[in-house]
Design a protein around this motif. Structure first.
Motif, PDB file in Angstrom:
ATOM      1  N   ALA A  81       0.154  -6.352   5.833  1.00  0.00           N
ATOM      2  CA  ALA A  81       0.672  -7.499   5.090  1.00  0.00           C
ATOM      3  C   ALA A  81       1.903  -7.139   4.264  1.00  0.00           C
ATOM      4  CB  ALA A  81      -0.414  -8.065   4.182  1.00  0.00           C
ATOM      5  N   LYS A  82       2.280  -5.866   4.225  1.00  0.00           N
ATOM      6  CA  LYS A  82       3.451  -5.424   3.473  1.00  0.00           C
ATOM      7  C   LYS A  82       4.333  -4.578   4.384  1.00  0.00           C
ATOM      8  CE  LYS A  82       5.615  -5.098  -0.539  1.00  0.00           C
ATOM      9  NZ  LYS A  82       6.071  -6.249  -1.332  1.00  0.00           N
ATOM     10  N   HIS A  83       5.526  -5.048   4.683  1.00  0.00           N
ATOM     11  CA  HIS A  83       6.460  -4.353   5.582  1.00  0.00           C
ATOM     12  C   HIS A  83       5.823  -4.083   6.939  1.00  0.00           C
ATOM     13  CE1 HIS A  83       8.895  -4.030   2.100  1.00  0.00           C
ATOM     14  NE2 HIS A  83       8.312  -2.984   1.577  1.00  0.00           N
ATOM     15  N   GLY A  84       4.838  -4.887   7.328  1.00  0.00           N
ATOM     16  CA  GLY A  84       4.163  -4.669   8.598  1.00  0.00           C
ATOM     17  C   GLY A  84       3.375  -3.375   8.655  1.00  0.00           C
ATOM     18  N   GLY A  85       3.190  -2.736   7.493  1.00  0.00           N
ATOM     19  CA  GLY A  85       2.480  -1.457   7.455  1.00  0.00           C
ATOM     20  C   GLY A  85       3.381  -0.259   7.654  1.00  0.00           C
ATOM     21  N   ALA A  86       4.701  -0.466   7.738  1.00  0.00           N
ATOM     22  CA  ALA A  86       5.618   0.658   7.930  1.00  0.00           C
ATOM     23  C   ALA A  86       5.574   1.594   6.738  1.00  0.00           C
ATOM     24  CB  ALA A  86       7.044   0.141   8.138  1.00  0.00           C
ATOM     25  N   LEU A  87       5.677   2.888   7.024  1.00  0.00           N
ATOM     26  CA  LEU A  87       5.587   3.904   5.979  1.00  0.00           C
ATOM     27  C   LEU A  87       6.964   4.106   5.354  1.00  0.00           C
ATOM     28  CD1 LEU A  87       3.190   5.725   4.991  1.00  0.00           C
ATOM     29  CD2 LEU A  87       4.238   7.572   6.285  1.00  0.00           C
ATOM     30  N   ASP A  88       7.129   3.642   4.111  1.00  0.00           N
ATOM     31  CA  ASP A  88       8.390   3.866   3.410  1.00  0.00           C
ATOM     32  C   ASP A  88       8.272   5.105   2.524  1.00  0.00           C
ATOM     33  OD1 ASP A  88       6.904   3.011   1.230  1.00  0.00           O
ATOM     34  OD2 ASP A  88       7.977   1.118   0.994  1.00  0.00           O
ATOM     35  N   GLN A  89       9.332   5.400   1.791  1.00  0.00           N
ATOM     36  CA  GLN A  89       9.361   6.628   0.989  1.00  0.00           C
ATOM     37  C   GLN A  89       8.245   6.642  -0.050  1.00  0.00           C
ATOM     38  OE1 GLN A  89      10.764   6.630  -2.496  1.00  0.00           O
ATOM     39  NE2 GLN A  89      10.112   8.766  -2.697  1.00  0.00           N
ATOM     40  N   ARG A  90       8.035   5.527  -0.716  1.00  0.00           N
ATOM     41  CA  ARG A  90       7.001   5.478  -1.754  1.00  0.00           C
ATOM     42  C   ARG A  90       5.602   5.624  -1.151  1.00  0.00           C
ATOM     43  NH1 ARG A  90       9.161   0.610  -5.795  1.00  0.00           N
ATOM     44  NH2 ARG A  90      11.047   1.702  -6.510  1.00  0.00           N
ATOM     45  N   ALA A  91       5.361   4.936  -0.053  1.00  0.00           N
ATOM     46  CA  ALA A  91       4.050   5.032   0.587  1.00  0.00           C
ATOM     47  C   ALA A  91       3.789   6.441   1.087  1.00  0.00           C
ATOM     48  CB  ALA A  91       3.957   4.030   1.737  1.00  0.00           C
ATOM     49  N   ALA A  92       4.813   7.108   1.601  1.00  0.00           N
ATOM     50  CA  ALA A  92       4.642   8.478   2.087  1.00  0.00           C
ATOM     51  C   ALA A  92       4.299   9.423   0.936  1.00  0.00           C
ATOM     52  CB  ALA A  92       5.917   8.944   2.795  1.00  0.00           C
ATOM     53  N   ASP A  93       4.982   9.272  -0.194  1.00  0.00           N
ATOM     54  CA  ASP A  93       4.659  10.096  -1.355  1.00  0.00           C
ATOM     55  C   ASP A  93       3.237   9.810  -1.847  1.00  0.00           C
ATOM     56  OD1 ASP A  93       7.084  11.340  -1.299  1.00  0.00           O
ATOM     57  OD2 ASP A  93       7.952  10.236  -2.978  1.00  0.00           O
ATOM     58  N   LYS A  94       2.864   8.579  -1.819  1.00  0.00           N
ATOM     59  CA  LYS A  94       1.518   8.180  -2.234  1.00  0.00           C
ATOM     60  C   LYS A  94       0.460   8.820  -1.333  1.00  0.00           C
ATOM     61  CE  LYS A  94      -0.909   3.686  -2.575  1.00  0.00           C
ATOM     62  NZ  LYS A  94      -0.632   2.232  -2.596  1.00  0.00           N
ATOM     63  N   GLN A  95       0.711   8.816  -0.034  1.00  0.00           N
ATOM     64  CA  GLN A  95      -0.228   9.454   0.892  1.00  0.00           C
ATOM     65  C   GLN A  95      -0.321  10.949   0.635  1.00  0.00           C
ATOM     66  OE1 GLN A  95      -0.302   8.323   5.066  1.00  0.00           O
ATOM     67  NE2 GLN A  95      -0.351  10.473   5.689  1.00  0.00           N
ATOM     68  N   SER A  96       0.820  11.586   0.386  1.00  0.00           N
ATOM     69  CA  SER A  96       0.826  13.035   0.163  1.00  0.00           C
ATOM     70  C   SER A  96      -0.027  13.417  -1.035  1.00  0.00           C
ATOM     71  CB  SER A  96       2.265  13.527  -0.033  1.00  0.00           C
ATOM     72  OG  SER A  96       3.029  13.343   1.132  1.00  0.00           O
ATOM     73  N   ARG A  97       0.141  12.704  -2.145  1.00  0.00           N
ATOM     74  CA  ARG A  97      -0.634  13.007  -3.351  1.00  0.00           C
ATOM     75  C   ARG A  97      -2.127  12.788  -3.107  1.00  0.00           C
ATOM     76  NH1 ARG A  97       0.791  13.246  -8.442  1.00  0.00           N
ATOM     77  NH2 ARG A  97      -0.781  11.711  -9.067  1.00  0.00           N
ATOM     78  N   PHE A  98      -2.450  11.742  -2.376  1.00  0.00           N
ATOM     79  CA  PHE A  98      -3.860  11.445  -2.140  1.00  0.00           C
ATOM     80  C   PHE A  98      -4.491  12.487  -1.225  1.00  0.00           C
ATOM     81  CE2 PHE A  98      -7.357   8.996  -0.126  1.00  0.00           C
ATOM     82  CZ  PHE A  98      -8.076   8.713  -1.281  1.00  0.00           C
ATOM     83  N   LEU A  99      -3.759  12.940  -0.218  1.00  0.00           N
ATOM     84  CA  LEU A  99      -4.271  14.002   0.647  1.00  0.00           C
ATOM     85  C   LEU A  99      -4.547  15.261  -0.172  1.00  0.00           C
ATOM     86  CD1 LEU A  99      -1.995  13.617   3.796  1.00  0.00           C
ATOM     87  CD2 LEU A  99      -4.433  13.100   3.659  1.00  0.00           C
ATOM     88  N   ASP A 100      -3.632  15.599  -1.085  1.00  0.00           N
ATOM     89  CA  ASP A 100      -3.853  16.739  -1.969  1.00  0.00           C
ATOM     90  C   ASP A 100      -5.147  16.571  -2.761  1.00  0.00           C
ATOM     91  OD1 ASP A 100      -1.580  18.090  -1.228  1.00  0.00           O
ATOM     92  OD2 ASP A 100      -0.417  17.580  -3.014  1.00  0.00           O
ATOM     93  N   LEU A 101      -5.329  15.384  -3.348  1.00  0.00           N
ATOM     94  CA  LEU A 101      -6.507  15.124  -4.171  1.00  0.00           C
ATOM     95  C   LEU A 101      -7.788  15.328  -3.374  1.00  0.00           C
ATOM     96  CD1 LEU A 101      -7.712  13.939  -6.862  1.00  0.00           C
ATOM     97  CD2 LEU A 101      -7.641  11.719  -5.723  1.00  0.00           C
TER      98      LEU A 101
END
Length: 517
Positions: free
Chosen positions: A331-351
Motif C-alpha cells: 500500500a506504500k510505493h507498491g512495497g518497493a524498498l527505498d533508502q529508509r525502508a532498507a535502513d529500517k530492515q537492517s536495524r531490525f535484522l541486527d536486533l
C-alpha cells in the motif's frame, strides 16, 4: 540505640534526596505536562519493586560541620522489576538544573556498570541537556570531550543486554547521543524533543528561529530522520510500549526470548488468508492485516511504523514464541524498498540476530525504489547493506512469498547460502524484473520496428505471462513449496518449533555482526 543519631541523619538525607529540585521546580515540571523522574520510575516498574542505588549522591553544603543544604544528583535510578523480571532503570531529574550536569555522573556510571556486570536490561529515561557551561567555572578549565568516554559503557551493554531509551523532555548534547545508543527508543509527542543543540544555539549559530518541535520533535525524528523508533501519546503510553518491547526480548544474549502462553489467531483467520490477496495484481491489500491473521491473538508490536513505510517490521508471537516479522507494504510505493525502508530492515535484522529471535519475512516486493530521488538518497547503498546483513545473520529465517519478488531487492528477503526455506502462495510471481517493464527494455528495437508497437508489446507480455506461473517455478525447484494461504499458520508453527530447538542448542552464541546504532 547506639546508632540512632546516624540512622536519623540517614533518614533525613534520604528524604532530602526525594525532594528533587524543590516544590516549585516539581510544580513547573507538572505544568509542562511532564512527570518527575521518580514518578516516571514508579509508573514504569512493577509496583513496589524499585530499589534505589546511590540515593545519597549529590552536593552538600555544610555549616559548623552540619549539613545545611543538599542538592541531589541529577540522576535517579536503581534496580526494579518489569513483569517480574529484574532490570536497571535510570532517569534524568529535570527539576535540578534542567537535568544538566557540570561533570560526568558517578551515579550514572554506577547504574550502567550494574547493568553491565549483572547482564541486566537497562532502561534510560532522558529529560535534559548534557554538560552545563557552569562546569567550566567550577573546574576552572575546559577539557577534551574524549577524556570522558560516556558512550563506551552503553555500547558494551548493547552487546549483551537490551538497552531501551525514552526521550521524555528536551534532550540535547551527550544525552541525545545516548538516546540513539539503544536497541529501541521512544519519544512523547508534543512534550519531547531531541537535537544536537537546542533552538537558542541554532538561532545564534545559523540564524534559524525554530521551536523545539520544529527542530527536533517526534514528527521530525519518527518520520524523517529515523532517529527515534516510536512515538507515544503521553508518558504512560511510552512506559506501556517499553514494557511491551521488553516482553519480547531476553534479559541478555545468554538467554532465549521469553515464551508466553500460546494464543489462537483471530476469528475468521482462515477465510481472511484465503481471500486477502486480490486477483488483480495491481490492487493493494493490507499487509498488516495479513500478518495479524498469522500470529497469536492477531497482535504484533510494530517498530518505526512512520519511517520507511513501504516496509513493516514488528515483534509478534507464534505459539507463544517471539518472532521478528518483516513484511513489504504494497500500500506504500507498491512495497518497493527505498533508502529508509532498507535502513529500517537492517536495524531490525541486527536486533533479531543479537537477541536470538527467529525471522519471518512476508514478501511482496517489486524491487528497489527507482527514480532520481531514490538515487540521490542512496537507495542502492542502503539496499545492499540490507542484503549484506541478511547474508550474515545467524538466526533461523523463514520466507513466505505472498506476491511479487523481483530484482536486487528480492535478494534482501532470504539467504541462498544457508537453509533457504521459502513457501509461496499461488499469487506468487518472481524474476529479475517485472514483465511489464522488462519487455519494453529487452525488446525495444523489435517493438519500435513493429507496424503497431503497442500491440506487439502486449503480445510479448502475454507470451511471457505464461512463464510467470508459480507452479513452473516450483517444478524447477525455484521455490521450496507452494501452499494454500490457509496453511501458512501451520508452516509458521512448525518453523518456530524447529527454530527454538536449534536456538536452545546455540544459547550464548553471539551474533556474528552485532547491533549498530
Amino acid at each position: 540505640m547506639p546508632w540512632d543519631p546516624e540512622l536519623d541523619e540517614l533518614a533525613r538525607r534520604q528524604e532530602l534526596a526525594k525532594t528533587m529540585g524543590g516544590p516549585a521546580s516539581v510544580a513547573r515540571q507538572h505544568e509542562h505536562g511532564k512527570l518527575t523522574v521518580r514518578e516516571r520510575i514508579d509508573a514504569l516498574l512493577d509496583p513496589g519493586s524499585f530499589e534505589e542505588l546511590g540515593g545519597l549522591m549529590g552536593h552538600g553544603e555544610y555549616a559548623d560541620g552540619e549539613l545545611a543544604e543538599f542538592t541531589p544528583a541529577t540522576t535517579v535510578g536503581g534496580l526494579g522489576r518489569i513483569d517480574g523480571r529484574r532490570v536497571v532503570v535510570t532517569g534524568t531529574d529535570f527539576t535540578i538544573r534542567g537535568g544538566s550536569a557540570t561533570k560526568p555522573s558517578q551515579k550514572g556510571r554506577l547504574l550502567a556498570n550494574t547493568a553491565y556486570e549483572y547482564r541486566l536490561p537497562f532502561i534510560d529515561l532522558l529529560d535534559g541537556a548534557g554538560a552545563n557551561i557552569e562546569g567550566v567555572s567550577e573546574r576552572g578549565h575546559t577539557y577534551l570531550p574524549s577524556d570522558y568516554p560516556v558512550f563506551r559503557r552503553p555500547m558494551q551493554i548493547m552487546e549483551q543486554a537490551p538497552l531501551i531509551c525514552a526521550v521524555l523532555g528536551s534532550v540535547a548534547g551527550g544525552p541525545a547521543g545516548i538516546a540513539l545508543l539503544a536497541h529501541w527508543n521512544v519519544m512523547v509527542r508534543e512534550t519531547s524533543a531531541l537535537f544536537a543543540s537546542g533552538p537558542p544555539v541554532v538561532k545564534r549559530a545559523l540564524g534559524h528561529d525554530l521551536t523545539k518541535q520544529e527542530l527536533g520533535g517526534a514528527q521530525i525524528h519518527t518520520r524523517e530522520s529515523g532517529c527515534i523508533d516510536n512515538a507515544a501519546d503521553d508518558e504512560y503510553d511510552a512506559f506501556r510500549q517499553i514494557r511491551t518491547v521488553l516482553s519480547y526480548l531476553p534479559s541478555n544474549v545468554w538467554e532465549l526470548p521469553p515464551v508466553a502462553p500460546a494464543q489462537p489467531p483471530p476469528d475468521g483467520w482462515e477465510e481472511g488468508l484465503a481471500s486477502i490477496v486480490p486477483r488483480d495484481r495491481k490492487r493493494p491489500y493490507s499487509m498488516k492485516r495479513l500478518v495479524s491473521l498469522c500470529v497469536d491473538g492477531g497482535e504484533f508490536f510494530e517498530i518505526a511504523p512512520d519511517f520507511g513505510e513501504s516496509l513493516i517490521v514488528a515483534l509478534a508471537r507464534v505459539d507463544g514464541h517471539p518472532v521478528g516479522i518483516i513484511a513489504n507494504n504494497a500500500a506504500k510505493h507498491g512495497g518497493a524498498l527505498d533508502q529508509r525502508a532498507a535502513d529500517k530492515q537492517s536495524r531490525f535484522l541486527d536486533l533479531c540476530d543479537v537477541f536470538h529471535i527467529p525471522i519471518v519475512y512476508f514478501v511482496d516486493i517489486p524491487g528497489f525504489m527507482i527514480g532520481q530521488q531514490a538515487e540521490r538518497a542512496g537507495t542502492l547503498r542502503s539496499g545492499m547493506r540490507a542484503i549484506w546483513i541478511w547474508q550474515n545473520i545467524t538466526v533461523p529465517t523463514f520466507t513466505v512469498q505472498v506476491r511479487k519478488c523481483y530484482g536486487m531487492a528480492g535478494a534482501a528477503t532470504s539467504d541462498a547460502s544457508r537453509l533457504n526455506y521459502r513457501v509461496a502462495w499461488p499469487s506468487g510471481e518472481f524474476g529479475s524484473i517485472p514483465i511489464e517493464g522488462g519487455v519494453s527494455a529487452a525488446f525495444r528495437r523489435e517493438i519500435e520496428a513493429a507496424p503497431d508497437p503497442r500491440q506487439r508489446m502486449e503480445e510479448l507480455e502475454a507470451e511471457l505471462q505464461v512463464l510467470r506461473n508459480v507452479f513452473r517455478t516450483a517444478e524447477a525447484g525455484g521455490v521450496e513449496e507452494v501452499i494454500d494461504p490457509v496453511q501458512t499458520r501451520h508452516y509458521l508453527q512448525r518453523f518456530v518449533e524447529m527454530a527454538y530447538r536449534a536456538l536452545e542448542q546455540d544459547r550464548g552464541k553471539k551474533a556474528r555482526v552485532g547491533f549498530r546504532p
